[in-house]
Design an enzyme around this catalytic site. Structure first.
Site, PDB file in Angstrom:
ATOM      1  N   CYS A  26      16.756  40.909  31.210  1.00  0.00           N
ATOM      2  CA  CYS A  26      17.602  41.226  31.438  1.00  0.00           C
ATOM      3  C   CYS A  26      17.540  42.923  32.248  1.00  0.00           C
ATOM      4  CB  CYS A  26      18.915  41.392  30.585  1.00  0.00           C
ATOM      5  SG  CYS A  26      17.772  42.451  29.382  1.00  0.00           S
ATOM      6  N   ASP A  84      26.277  40.028  35.972  1.00  0.00           N
ATOM      7  CA  ASP A  84      25.301  39.411  34.529  1.00  0.00           C
ATOM      8  C   ASP A  84      24.150  38.464  35.166  1.00  0.00           C
ATOM      9  OD1 ASP A  84      23.931  38.865  32.512  1.00  0.00           O
ATOM     10  OD2 ASP A  84      25.692  37.853  31.439  1.00  0.00           O
ATOM     11  N   HIS A  86      21.628  43.511  25.714  1.00  0.00           N
ATOM     12  CA  HIS A  86      21.642  43.181  26.454  1.00  0.00           C
ATOM     13  C   HIS A  86      22.230  43.666  27.599  1.00  0.00           C
ATOM     14  CE1 HIS A  86      21.900  40.079  30.065  1.00  0.00           C
ATOM     15  NE2 HIS A  86      23.407  39.560  29.607  1.00  0.00           N
TER      16      HIS A  86
END
Length: 276
Positions: free
Chosen positions: A80, A134, A117
């Site tokens: 991420c 995302d 995250h």
């Protein structure tokens, strides 16, 4: 930047043409919602999720030149923090408003997990809507989700998501084989590049991190979600149906190339196949 990039994303250092070619984007280069949706979809379906550098004994560094060499100029991916840093640099270069956020991956679990995250809060130049991007989870969403306190269910090529604000905490829900589950939670407290450096250090070095112990690789094509977890290869369909099989170490380099679009250098492939 006089602040060393601490409050920005170093978009001026990004080879934008190379990035857009890497993800196959040929649309308008303007900070609009339509372009944001197209960029998000292109990034999530082009750059895989992977933790292989850790297993190859190399550190994960978040400077943009290293990230460009790995994610853009090579057929590699990242997790991420790596994906989000590159995506944020591209959005900054194109004129979007960007705020980094941290989320706690829950996947339906009740135990408290660390906020490790990275996601983004993004605004455009055309209206007042706010978007959650995302691109670094490895399994969608394909496109940004509008940040609404009681967001509608969104169907993206059969993959279903919704956002909700619950007692000041935002929750991203995803629909799977067993119904709706909370995938991660987050607040709108701004996170800066140095906050991502701290999270990245934990994720890439802690023995408690799932990414320091075994290969974890994902490829999201829009039609299928492939996951390699250790030696288990699972393919998930939009309706939640899955197929799994076990693979042996010798199969990994070819599997990574053919299914996950990751090409390792021969020496790295040898190291990966000889891991205990």
């Amino acid at each position: 930047m006089t602040d060393g990039g601490a409050y920005g994303w170093n978009g001026d250092e990004l080879d934008l043409d190379a990035y857009l070619e890497r993800i196959g984007f040929k649309g308008e280069r303007a900070p609009t919602a339509a372009t944001l949706r197209a960029l998000h979809r292109a990034h999530t379906t082009s750059i895989p999720f992977e933790n292989l550098e850790i297993l190859l004994g190399r550190p994960i560094t978040l400077d943009l030149e290293t990230l460009q060499r790995k994610l853009i100029r090579s057929k590699r991916g990242g997790y991420c923090y790596e994906n989000v840093k590159v995506f944020a640099a591209a959005l900054e270069r194109l004129g979007y408003g960007i705020t980094g956020l941290h989320a706690r991956v829950t996947m339906g679990a009740k135990a408290l997990r660390p906020a490790t995250h990275a996601v983004l809060r993004v605004t455009t130049s055309t209206d007042d809507r706010v978007w959650l991007c995302d691109v670094g989870f490895g399994g969608g969403p394909l496109e940004p989700l509008e940040l609404l306190p009681d967001g509608p269910e969104v169907d993206q090529d059969g993959w279903r998501f919704r956002l909700a604000e619950e007692s000041g905490l935002w929750v991203l829900y995803q629909y799977g084989a067993e119904g709706w589950f909370d995938r991660h939670t987050f607040t709108l407290n701004p996170q800066y590049t140095l906050d991502y450096e701290v999270g990245n250090h934990y994720v890439s070095t802690s023995p408690r991190s799932p990414f320091t112990t075994r290969p974890f690789v994902q490829r999201f094509t829009g039609e299928l979600h492939h996951v390699l977890d250790g030696t288990t290869w699972t393919t998930t369909h939009p309706d939640g149906a899955t197929e799994s099989r076990q693979v042996n170490a010798a199969e990994l380099p070819k599997l990574l190339s053919d299914v996950f679009d990751i090409d390792l250098e021969p020496a790295d492939a040898t190291v990966l196949t000889q891991r205990p």
